[in-house]
Design a protein around this motif. Structure first.
Motif, mmCIF file in Angstrom:
data_model
loop_
_atom_site.group_PDB
_atom_site.id
_atom_site.type_symbol
_atom_site.label_atom_id
_atom_site.label_comp_id
_atom_site.label_asym_id
_atom_site.label_seq_id
_atom_site.Cartn_x
_atom_site.Cartn_y
_atom_site.Cartn_z
ATOM 1 N N ASN A 136 0.806 -1.222 0.000
ATOM 2 C CA ASN A 136 0.000 0.000 0.000
ATOM 3 C C ASN A 136 0.844 1.280 0.000
ATOM 4 O OD1 ASN A 136 -2.462 -1.512 0.293
ATOM 5 N ND2 ASN A 136 -1.941 -1.786 2.460
ATOM 6 N N LEU A 137 2.173 1.129 0.122
ATOM 7 C CA LEU A 137 3.026 2.305 0.308
ATOM 8 C C LEU A 137 4.049 2.458 -0.810
ATOM 9 C CD1 LEU A 137 3.822 1.891 4.126
ATOM 10 C CD2 LEU A 137 1.996 3.258 3.090
ATOM 11 N N LEU A 145 5.794 9.475 5.922
ATOM 12 C CA LEU A 145 5.343 8.913 7.196
ATOM 13 C C LEU A 145 6.376 9.106 8.301
ATOM 14 C CD1 LEU A 145 3.654 5.585 6.016
ATOM 15 C CD2 LEU A 145 2.516 7.574 7.023
ATOM 16 N N PHE A 146 7.637 8.856 7.994
ATOM 17 C CA PHE A 146 8.678 9.060 9.004
ATOM 18 C C PHE A 146 8.800 10.527 9.380
ATOM 19 C CE2 PHE A 146 10.335 4.746 8.101
ATOM 20 C CZ PHE A 146 10.472 4.321 9.410
ATOM 21 N N ASP A 147 8.588 11.407 8.425
ATOM 22 C CA ASP A 147 8.608 12.838 8.726
ATOM 23 C C ASP A 147 7.487 13.183 9.707
ATOM 24 O OD1 ASP A 147 9.655 15.546 8.199
ATOM 25 O OD2 ASP A 147 7.675 15.886 7.330
ATOM 26 N N LYS A 425 -3.185 -3.574 17.821
ATOM 27 C CA LYS A 425 -2.423 -2.419 17.354
ATOM 28 C C LYS A 425 -2.408 -2.422 15.826
ATOM 29 C CE LYS A 425 1.064 -2.129 21.086
ATOM 30 N NZ LYS A 425 2.525 -2.140 21.336
ATOM 31 N N LEU A 426 -2.250 -1.249 15.243
ATOM 32 C CA LEU A 426 -2.173 -1.133 13.790
ATOM 33 C C LEU A 426 -0.955 -1.888 13.272
ATOM 34 C CD1 LEU A 426 -3.512 0.293 11.317
ATOM 35 C CD2 LEU A 426 -1.822 2.115 11.632
ATOM 36 N N ASP A 427 -1.152 -2.742 12.270
ATOM 37 C CA ASP A 427 -0.089 -3.568 11.703
ATOM 38 C C ASP A 427 0.558 -2.828 10.534
ATOM 39 O OD1 ASP A 427 1.511 -5.524 10.493
ATOM 40 O OD2 ASP A 427 0.144 -7.140 11.082
ATOM 41 N N GLU A 435 -3.949 5.263 7.222
ATOM 42 C CA GLU A 435 -4.065 4.691 8.564
ATOM 43 C C GLU A 435 -2.805 4.947 9.399
ATOM 44 O OE1 GLU A 435 -6.997 0.848 7.827
ATOM 45 O OE2 GLU A 435 -4.861 0.682 7.338
ATOM 46 N N ILE A 436 -1.649 4.747 8.787
ATOM 47 C CA ILE A 436 -0.393 4.980 9.518
ATOM 48 C C ILE A 436 -0.213 6.458 9.815
ATOM 49 C CG2 ILE A 436 2.116 4.703 9.486
ATOM 50 C CD1 ILE A 436 1.718 2.345 7.558
ATOM 51 N N ALA A 437 -0.537 7.306 8.825
ATOM 52 C CA ALA A 437 -0.397 8.749 9.021
ATOM 53 C C ALA A 437 -1.289 9.228 10.163
ATOM 54 C CB ALA A 437 -0.745 9.484 7.728
ATOM 55 N N GLU A 438 -2.510 8.713 10.234
ATOM 56 C CA GLU A 438 -3.424 9.098 11.305
ATOM 57 C C GLU A 438 -2.892 8.642 12.659
ATOM 58 O OE1 GLU A 438 -8.129 8.563 12.661
ATOM 59 O OE2 GLU A 438 -7.338 7.463 10.925
ATOM 60 N N GLU A 439 -2.392 7.400 12.716
ATOM 61 C CA GLU A 439 -1.878 6.885 13.985
ATOM 62 C C GLU A 439 -0.640 7.650 14.437
ATOM 63 O OE1 GLU A 439 -1.767 5.042 17.393
ATOM 64 O OE2 GLU A 439 -3.335 4.602 15.927
ATOM 65 N N TRP A 440 0.305 7.848 13.552
ATOM 66 C CA TRP A 440 1.532 8.528 13.928
ATOM 67 C C TRP A 440 1.315 10.027 14.175
ATOM 68 C CZ3 TRP A 440 5.946 5.986 10.502
ATOM 69 C CH2 TRP A 440 6.172 4.690 10.985
ATOM 70 N N SER A 441 0.233 10.577 13.654
ATOM 71 C CA SER A 441 -0.089 11.981 13.922
ATOM 72 C C SER A 441 -0.732 12.157 15.293
ATOM 73 C CB SER A 441 -1.041 12.524 12.847
ATOM 74 O OG SER A 441 -0.433 12.533 11.578
#
Length: 485
Positions: A136-137, A145-147, A425-427, A435-441
């Motif tokens: 997906n990435l 995402l790391f930023d 937890k989000l995998d 999904e990752i952006a929302e979680e890491w934000s």
């Protein structure tokens, strides 16, 4: 006629004699350890040093048992680790690489409420691979995402939090890929290698905090633990990897000596490699020879910063610094009493004092990681003891995640995820960019982290008691001065 002593009596006498000798030796050892611990306050701590010909840039300096600033004042580092920022560990994170399952696909660790508590370890190399292999990435999205993660997980408010707790130091666990890119056997510095580290040091400087730059994970792996980033332990036998780390540390030192010398005094020390040990799980000659290479590489460009060597897992692990002609150094150890339920901290530290008494060198000592779990009284007792001995210290850790609604003694600030039965937890292996952006934000400390646990209470209480002790000391000094007058 001589009566022969029965054999059972002879055996009994021998056993009693052996037990008596063991008891005598143990008693002597415990007495030696007790006397050492009781009397240990560090030497040379009454020196009020004034540098001659003070350079424009003069960071802390190790003299005898103490660290001193350029005004000649003794400085003891008291702080916290910013673990899980520059490199992630699964148990501290709100995301995962999957839950632990058995051969039948059943979850291995589930509590009485049905909450899944066990997850795969997250080695940084495997995290990077998981994101790269996530269909997906894209590569650009991974960078974005790391930023998001770096800009959200630690912000200016976190330096304010540390300062307000009465602490003066942040130990920053780093990973070699924060600065370098390419294949492991052909690494080069990134174009923007120091952008994030510069900002971190700028914040430390703004809030008058010292920084310990800790290389937590090196190419090839330094110990095989999750927090080293790699399951491998190949660094100690691979000269190509060793040269890469010599080059990296030399570049870091050069950057803060020349390009950003305005930040040089903020750096308390270069912490060469976290928990350096081979497959034998101890720091031995093999590790000291390699660590000396890194020390020499730094000294080619920087003769003024303190360099810190870690030893696993006892004070007796350290070599005599004269053996390598090391100067301006500090020794660091991590103290975790994993069996505190059955072995008291008194016994645990007595054992360490016994070993320390045989290998006590004239250098400052630093407890870079430790935890007294959920026992507030033990926190207060041993923080006081560390201070009495002039040990510098940094607790592990600043932030962590709890899958349920409970506190955790491993973080000053805890993200209580409040997962329900069956929720995960989000995998990162399968999640979408959104999904990752929302979680890491969501990882800003003031938004989702709470500070109601034992570690935070203990640090606050320790600071309050130190202030009270200082006030009483000043009152006594004032009374003495009035009496003389």
């Amino acid at each position: 006629m001589k009566v022969k002593t029965p054999i059972w009596k002879r055996i009994l006498i021998i056993v009693i004699s052996i037990l008596g000798m063991i008891g005598f030796l143990l008693g002597g050892a415990f007495l030696k350890a007790h006397l050492f611990g009781s009397n240990y306050t560090g030497r040379d701590l009454d020196k009020h040093l004034v540098w001659e010909n003070v350079d424009e840039v003069q960071p802390l300096k190790a003299v005898g048992k103490g660290l001193y600033n350029k005004n000649g004042d003794l400085v003891t580092l008291n702080g916290v680790n910013f673990g899980n920022w520059f490199m992630q560990e699964g148990w501290l994170s709100t995301t995962s690489l999957g839950a632990l399952v058995d051969k039948d696909g059943e979850y291995i660790e589930v509590n009485e409420e049905g909450i899944i508590t066990g997850y795969e370890e997250v080695f940084q190399e495997e995290l990077l691979e998981a994101l790269e292999n996530n269909p997906n990435l894209t590569e650009t999205q991974i960078e974005e995402l790391f930023d998001i993660y770096y800009r959200t997980y630690i912000q200016e408010e976190d330096f304010v939090n540390v300062k307000n707790l009465g602490l003066n130091t942040i130990r920053l666990p780093m990973y070699y890929r924060n600065f370098m890119e390419g294949e492991d056997d052909n690494l080069v510095m990134k174009e923007n290698a120091f952008e994030l580290l510069d900002w971190f040091l700028e914040m430390c400087k703004k809030y008058e905090l010292y920084a310990v730059l800790d290389m937590h994970g090196v190419v090839g792996g330094n110990n095989g633990y999750e927090h080293s980033g790699s399951r491998e332990i190949e660094f100690w036998t691979n000269e190509v990897y060793q040269k890469s780390m010599c080059d990296l540390w030399k570049n870091i030192a050069s950057h803060y000596m020349f390009e950003r010398s305005d930040l040089a005094e903020t750096i308390a020390t270069y912490d060469l490699i976290n928990e350096p040990c081979g497959k034998n799980q101890s720091t031995e000659k093999e590790q000291w020879i390699v660590l000396d290479k890194i020390y020499q590489a730094i000294r080619e460009v920087d003769n003024i910063h303190v360099i810190t060597f870690e030893g696993c897992w006892f004070f007796s692990s350290f070599p005599n610094p004269k053996e390598y002609e090391w100067d301006n150094i500090m020794y660091e150890i991590h103290l975790y009493n994993w069996n505190s339920g059955s072995i008291s901290n008194e016994l645990y530290f007595t054992f360490h004092d016994l070993l320390f008494s045989f290998a006590d060198y004239d250098v400052p000592y630093f407890i870079g990681e430790f935890n007294f779990f959920d026992n507030e009284e033990q926190w207060i007792k041993w923080l006081y003891e560390f201070d009495r001995r002039n040990y510098s210290w940094t607790v592990w850790n600043y932030k962590m995640a709890s899958v349920g609604s409970w506190d955790n003694s491993w973080g000053l600030y805890v993200y209580k995820m409040d997962l329900k039965a069956g929720e995960l937890k989000l995998d990162l292996r399968t999640a979408t960019f959104e999904e990752i952006a929302e979680e890491w934000s969501s990882l800003k400390t003031s938004e989702n982290y709470q500070s109601t646990g034992v570690m935070k209470k203990s640090i606050e209480r320790h600071y309050e008691e130190k202030l009270l002790a200082e006030d009483k000391k000043h009152e006594m000094e004032d009374d003495t001065e009035d009496n003389w007058n």
